[in-house]
Design an enzyme around this catalytic site. Structure first.
Site, PDB file in Angstrom:
ATOM      1  N   GLU A  54     -16.223 -11.687  17.736  1.00  0.00           N
ATOM      2  CA  GLU A  54     -16.437 -11.113  16.379  1.00  0.00           C
ATOM      3  C   GLU A  54     -15.466 -12.094  15.314  1.00  0.00           C
ATOM      4  OE1 GLU A  54     -15.714  -6.622  15.724  1.00  0.00           O
ATOM      5  OE2 GLU A  54     -14.194  -7.515  14.783  1.00  0.00           O
TER       6      GLU A  54
ATOM      7  N   TYR B  87     -20.336  -9.942   8.789  1.00  0.00           N
ATOM      8  CA  TYR B  87     -20.071  -9.494   9.252  1.00  0.00           C
ATOM      9  C   TYR B  87     -20.807 -10.210  10.819  1.00  0.00           C
ATOM     10  CZ  TYR B  87     -18.577  -6.847  13.517  1.00  0.00           C
ATOM     11  OH  TYR B  87     -18.222  -6.668  14.861  1.00  0.00           O
TER      12      TYR B  87
END
Ligand code: GDP
Ligand code: MN
Length: 384
Positions: A189, A101
């Site tokens: 993101e 992530y």
């Protein structure tokens, strides 16, 4: 403003972040055509403005063009968290070794830019954040200094011992930060940022939210706007002089003034209810705004009761009362409506309301107690 994955990938690519190539399709035929062109496994992905598509069945692999046709047919038209899938991204399939992530956002609690990474990337990142927050590494970035090399290194060493991958990650993180700043994001993101079986870093998902207040600076980004049904309601509200934000609760709120609208949501929660929306009908409300407010609220099937909370300053209570009466004549308000009003033309309003079988409280507490009870299916808490 939210954009789709394929649009965010285009932006990331411009900043030099490696992404898997793909093409948008709005029919199964188009999806199959791309799959047959690339001649290998593809992944077909719903393009909607909500996360968790994978878990909802909106991300599927297809090993040939027939499968791509089939899978696209299943995903197109699917409903994911209230959004209807109108387009899919058909992207080259990737053999994944690790899922990481990486994201940049604003930490509103300390008013800083925060860069987050985790080795536990993928579809369960929300759960990781909730149950194992220590698995997420955070670095705060001073916007005046920008992202420093040592900060990129700190993040990369959290994730990669392999020197090549570590170097690639440092480079990628700085590019992600640059994209975040230059396009005025509130979120940029990559989840997952994968390490492929060949050892390369690749962004196979991309999410960008822009700061609406900065969009005037970026007409080319504004052109990417493709609002979902719910976002259309917010735009529709705005065009009609209302500020409206949909939430998840069961009590519809109609309030004048942003401050009172916030306070109303607070008091609803304090008394054990959940607001279904923020809604500010504005200062000088004409009756038509109340009609519009009810049109918006009645679309939300979760709402069990409506709370009208008005403090008449510039707003005249009788205008609100007239608005409510017109709304009740124009549509079937099948929900219980609890009204609290005080201030300018309060008496006139009460008279209009009572002629039409509505009553209004003057104290917020009494009203909120009743609306919370009604939303829970209880009756007559105030013995009226
Ligand atoms: P999200 O669920 O909306 O975040 O959608 P993602 O694009 O992140 O995809 C969800 C999951 O599907 C990823 O975490 C991967 O595990 C998997 N996935 C996505 N693309 C591929 C691919 O090309 N190959 C493989 N094997 N899995 C993929
Ligand atoms: Mn994802």
């Amino acid at each position: 403003m939210k954009i789709h994955e394929y649009q965010a990938k285009d932006i990331f690519e411009k900043y030099g972040i490696p992404v898997n190539p793909g093409r948008v399709a709005s029919t199964p035929e188009e999806a199959a055509a791309y799959a047959s062109e690339v001649g290998k496994t593809v992944v077909v992905k719903a393009q909607v403005h909500v996360g968790g598509r994978g878990k909802a069945g909106g991300v599927k692999l297809a090993h040939n063009s027939d499968q791509a046709y089939q899978v696209a047919k299943e995903i197109l038209g699917m409903d994911i968290k209230g959004c209807t899938v109108k387009k899919v991204l058909v992207a080259d399939g990737v053999d994944i070794d690790r899922e990481i992530y990486a994201g940049v956002t604003l930490d509103l609690s300390c008013k800083k830019i925060v860069f987050l990474v985790s080795a536990a990337g993928g579809v369960d990142i929300e759960e990781v954040a909730a149950t194992m927050p220590e698995k997420i590494k955070k670095i705060y970035i001073d916007p005046l200094l920008g992202m420093r090399d040592f900060q990129a290194r700190q993040l990369a060493f959290e994730l990669f011992s392999d020197p090549e991958q570590n170097k690639a990650a440092r480079d990628l993180f700085k590019k992600l930060y640059k994209a975040f700043i230059e396009t005025d994001c509130s979120l940029a993101e990559i989840n997952p940022l994968v390490v492929t079986k060949q050892g390369k870093l690749l962004a196979i998902d991309a999410k960008i939210n822009f700061d609406d207040n900065a969009l005037d600076k970026h007409p080319e980004l504004m052109a990417l706007n493709d609002p979902e049904e719910e976002e259309l309601d917010e735009i529709d509200a705005k065009n009609n002089g209302l500020s409206f934000i949909k939430l998840d609760g069961e009590i519809g709120c109609v309030v004048n003034g942003a401050g009172l609208a916030m306070a109303t949501m607070d008091i609803v929660k304090l008394f054990g209810g959940e607001p279904a929306n923020f809604l500010d009908v504005g200062g000088s409300s004409n009756p038509q705004k109340i009609v519009k407010a009810f049109q918006l609220l009645l679309k939300n099937k979760k709402i069990k009761a409506v709370f009208i909370n008005i403090f008449g300053g510039i707003t005249r209570c009788d205008d609100i009362a007239n608005g409510l009466i017109s709304a009740s004549q124009q549509m079937d308000i099948h929900l219980p409506v609890v009204i609290r009003l005080a201030g300018t033309n309060e008496e006139k309003a009460r008279q209009i309301l009572s002629e039409n079988k509505f009553t209004a409280y003057s104290k917020m507490e009494d009203a909120v107690r009743e609306v919370v009870a009604l939303a829970k299916g209880e009756q007559n808490v105030n013995n009226r």
